[in-house]
Scaffold this motif. Structure first.
Motif, PDB file in Angstrom:
ATOM      1  N   ALA A  44       0.795  -1.230   0.000  1.00 40.79           N
ATOM      2  CA  ALA A  44       0.000   0.000   0.000  1.00 40.79           C
ATOM      3  C   ALA A  44       0.832   1.287   0.000  1.00 40.79           C
TER       4      ALA A  44
ATOM      5  N   LYS B 139      -3.579  -2.721  -5.059  1.00 40.45           N
ATOM      6  CA  LYS B 139      -4.956  -2.801  -5.578  1.00 40.45           C
ATOM      7  C   LYS B 139      -5.220  -4.176  -6.185  1.00 40.45           C
TER       8      LYS B 139
ATOM      9  N   SER C 106       0.948   1.146  -5.468  1.00 43.93           N
ATOM     10  CA  SER C 106      -0.518   1.139  -5.441  1.00 43.93           C
ATOM     11  C   SER C 106      -1.102   0.107  -6.395  1.00 43.93           C
TER      12      SER C 106
ATOM     13  N   GLN D 197      -3.588   6.114  -0.680  1.00 46.25           N
ATOM     14  CA  GLN D 197      -3.843   6.809  -1.936  1.00 46.25           C
ATOM     15  C   GLN D 197      -4.193   8.274  -1.710  1.00 46.25           C
TER      16      GLN D 197
ATOM     17  N   TYR E 129      -5.711   0.701   2.124  1.00 50.14           N
ATOM     18  CA  TYR E 129      -5.410   1.018   0.720  1.00 50.14           C
ATOM     19  C   TYR E 129      -5.725   2.481   0.424  1.00 50.14           C
TER      20      TYR E 129
END
Length: 646
Positions: free
Chosen positions: A53, A61, A57, A92, A88
């Motif tokens: 994470a 994901k 990314s 982001q 997650y």
């Protein structure tokens, strides 16, 4: 002078991976590949998503989607699944979405004794993601009212120690170093019961190093730096190494070994970049700024602050942005750039008020009392009071001896202050006058910008209306005429049908140029490719290139880039006398870049007044807060470069 930052290298959202991260990753992948139990495989996919994470990314994901798309995901606790989705999204930068998932996790996991560790981590991250909006009050309340009691109830000594050291870290971030030390020592008391040292031991050592460095106590800092060195040297590939370099540089700074501090920070920056720890890279740069400031290298310090604002990673959060503004004001004042210093201080003042920090400290002290520390506080207050009384007695004795001398010195100081106040008032009046003129100019620019916005938006609406009318009205009418003629047995029917077909095609081309259906249905990359193909002819070849263009770009941005490309190619056809054009669209993370390059006759930028076409491009770029650069020389063609954040 050491800066006190809202962020420190170990204060990120909770991710307590083992120091042997490579071995940990191998264990996860082995469990996924070899386990026949689908629930165990899904649980390890969640761990894999958490592992990637902060740094990758795409991999994070991908692992998370393997769980969300699995028909066996019902076997997992809903709260556990919500927690890893929060992990997650917080990495982001989507903190609101992460907060909602943590709330869901807490709701689902309450009362579930089997998943109490995940509940503790959910509470921790729920408090952490609210720091920017609600301050440390919510975070410290979450630690003292939820994380610590739950850790004590479950007997999880590691999470209890981590919660204590994070409380200490919070006190350290607002300058209460004594209280910070108290909580770090509480963490150490718990950790001493655990023979095998790991990540939380290292984090606690780091926190103590920082706490002592902020107090310029290099001797105590060295004790815990040595402990951290001894522990981390066994794990040369650990993600904690940039944090280690950060603490080592802090220690060198307290020793005024600035060259060693800068060299250490460079190592940390290289390590954090290699490990894709972007926020930590910024913090290492901020520490480098601090070293330059202590060396009185103000130009170097200023350049780092300006780069931090340009990178917009740490400064996305208001508190860090305010710190950067304040430090820019300080550096410019030291360089005697008073006007620039004044502007930065105005920006800093707009972000907050110094009284907020004092209120936060008071509230944190109240919460500490609630957390069963009343007796200890009374003892501390008594000792502080005795110390103050002793200091007052000593001060009184000294003042009896030096009263006359101080009175004389004060007279001189007051006279000097009156003079300085007069000079500063003159400077301030000049700065206010300059600021007023600049504000008037900004208002005028803003009015022009709003007018351009309105014109372009009106133009797009009118394009859409005309395109719809052509499609719905004229298209239908021509189709009906074609059907009628085809039903008649006329000698010239084939000729008429051909003419009508050409009219329908032309009507569709015009309608598509006004509002391209491809852009709506298939996205920017396909629409630009179709535009280039449609505008290519015998004397002009248009080459189209696309790299990593996302399908999730906002439609308004896609439409703006399409119109800019349309306008740019049209300008080439009208004026450039070019044989070849390259249209390139590319995306790097959140930066979208459009380049239109031709091999035409070019022009000298200084000799040319831009026409309506170029002004339209500039206005459209301004609508999406982008930038446009136009480079051209006679005989060497023209390049238009547009960049914006998406």
């Amino acid at each position: 002078m050491l800066l006190l930052l809202i962020f420190v290298p170990v204060g990120y959202a909770q991710q307590l991976l083992p120091l042997d991260e490579e071995g940990y990753l191998k264990e996860i992948n082995a469990a996924i590949e070899t386990s026949k139990n689908e629930k165990i495989r899904l649980e390890n996919y969640l761990l894999l998503s958490e592992f990637y994470a902060p740094t990758d990314s795409v991999q994070s994901k991908k692992a998370l989607d393997n769980v969300l798309n699995s028909p066996h995901k019902k076997e997992l606790n809903k709260g556990v699944l919500a927690y890893y989705q929060g992990i997650y999204f917080v990495n982001q930068g989507q903190k609101l979405k992460a907060k909602n998932y943590y709330e869901e996790a807490i709701k689902e996991l309450k009362g579930d004794k089997r998943e109490i560790d995940v509940l503790i981590k959910s509470w921790y991250n729920y408090g952490y993601v609210q720091i920017e909006d609600k301050g440390y009050e919510v975070f410290i309340k979450t630690l003292t009212e939820h994380c610590i009691p739950l850790s004590e109830k479950s007997g999880n000594q590691l999470y209890l120690a981590y919660s204590y050291t994070q409380v200490g870290l919070t006190f350290m971030s607002v300058g209460q170093f004594d209280k910070a030390e108290e909580y770090h020592f509480k963490a150490l008391e718990v950790l001493n019961k655990i023979p095998e040292q790991g990540t939380i031991h290292l984090v606690t050592y780091f926190n103590l190093v920082s706490n002592y460095c902020y107090q310029a106590n290099s001797y105590s800092a060295k004790l815990y730096l040595d402990k951290a060195t001894q522990l981390i040297q066994n794990y040369p590939n650990s993600r904690q190494y940039p944090n280690y370099y950060y603490q080592l540089a802090m220690y060198y700074t307290t020793k005024q070994a600035y060259r060693e501090a800068l060299e250490t920070l460079q190592k940390g920056i290289l390590s954090s970049r290699e490990k894709k720890q972007h926020k930590l890279t910024q913090m290492l740069y901020f520490r480098m700024y601090n070293v330059y400031l202590m060396k009185n290298d103000y130009p170097g310090a200023k350049s780092i602050l300006e780069q931090l604002l340009k990178d917009n990673i740490l400064s996305k959060e208001a508190t860090n942005r305010r710190i950067t503004f304040t430090q820019l004001a300080t550096v410019n004042e030291a360089m005697e750039n008073y006007k620039e210093a004044y502007e930065w201080m105005k920006k800093s003042s707009a972000l907050g008020d110094s009284l907020q920090q004092q209120k936060l400290i008071e509230k944190m002290n109240e919460l500490e009392v609630v957390h069963d520390l009343h007796t200890k506080e009374q003892t501390i207050n008594q000792l502080v009071q005795e110390k103050k009384e002793d200091a007052l007695v000593a001060e009184s004795n000294t003042m009896r001896i030096t009263f006359l001398g101080i009175g004389f010195v004060l007279s001189i100081i007051i006279g000097g202050l009156v003079y300085l106040n007069y000079k500063n008032q003159q400077k301030l009046n000049q700065q206010i006058s300059i600021s007023h003129q600049q504000e008037l100019q900004n208002i005028e620019h803003e009015r022009k910008y709003e007018a351009s916005q309105a014109v372009l938006k009106g133009e797009e609406q009118e394009r859409q209306r005309i395109a719809q009318d052509l499609h719905d009205s004229m298209g239908g009418m021509l189709a009906n005429i074609r059907m009628y003629i085809s039903s008649l047995e006329l000698d010239e029917s084939s000729y008429l049908l051909e003419k009508i077909d050409k009219s329908i095609a032309e009507m569709r081309r015009i309608s598509r140029n006004l509002m391209p259906e491809t852009l709506k249905n298939l996205g920017l990359e396909i629409a630009l490719k179709e535009l280039c193909e449609s505008m290519t002819h015998n004397h002009l070849y248009i080459q189209f290139e696309a790299f990593n263009v996302s399908e999730t770009i906002p439609f308004q941005t896609q439409l703006t880039f399409y119109r800019i490309a349309q306008e740019g190619i049209s300008n080439v056809i009208k004026y450039a006398q070019a044989n070849n054009v390259i249209v390139q669209i590319s995306q790097t993370e959140n930066l979208l870049n459009l380049i239109i390059e031709d091999d035409g006759i070019g022009f000298n930028s200084s000799d040319v007044t831009y026409g309506l076409g170029i002004k339209n491009i500039e206005n459209r770029v301004a609508l999406i807060n982008g930038t446009v650069e136009i480079e051209s020389q006679k005989g060497q063609g023209t390049t238009i470069n547009i960049v914006c954040h998406v």
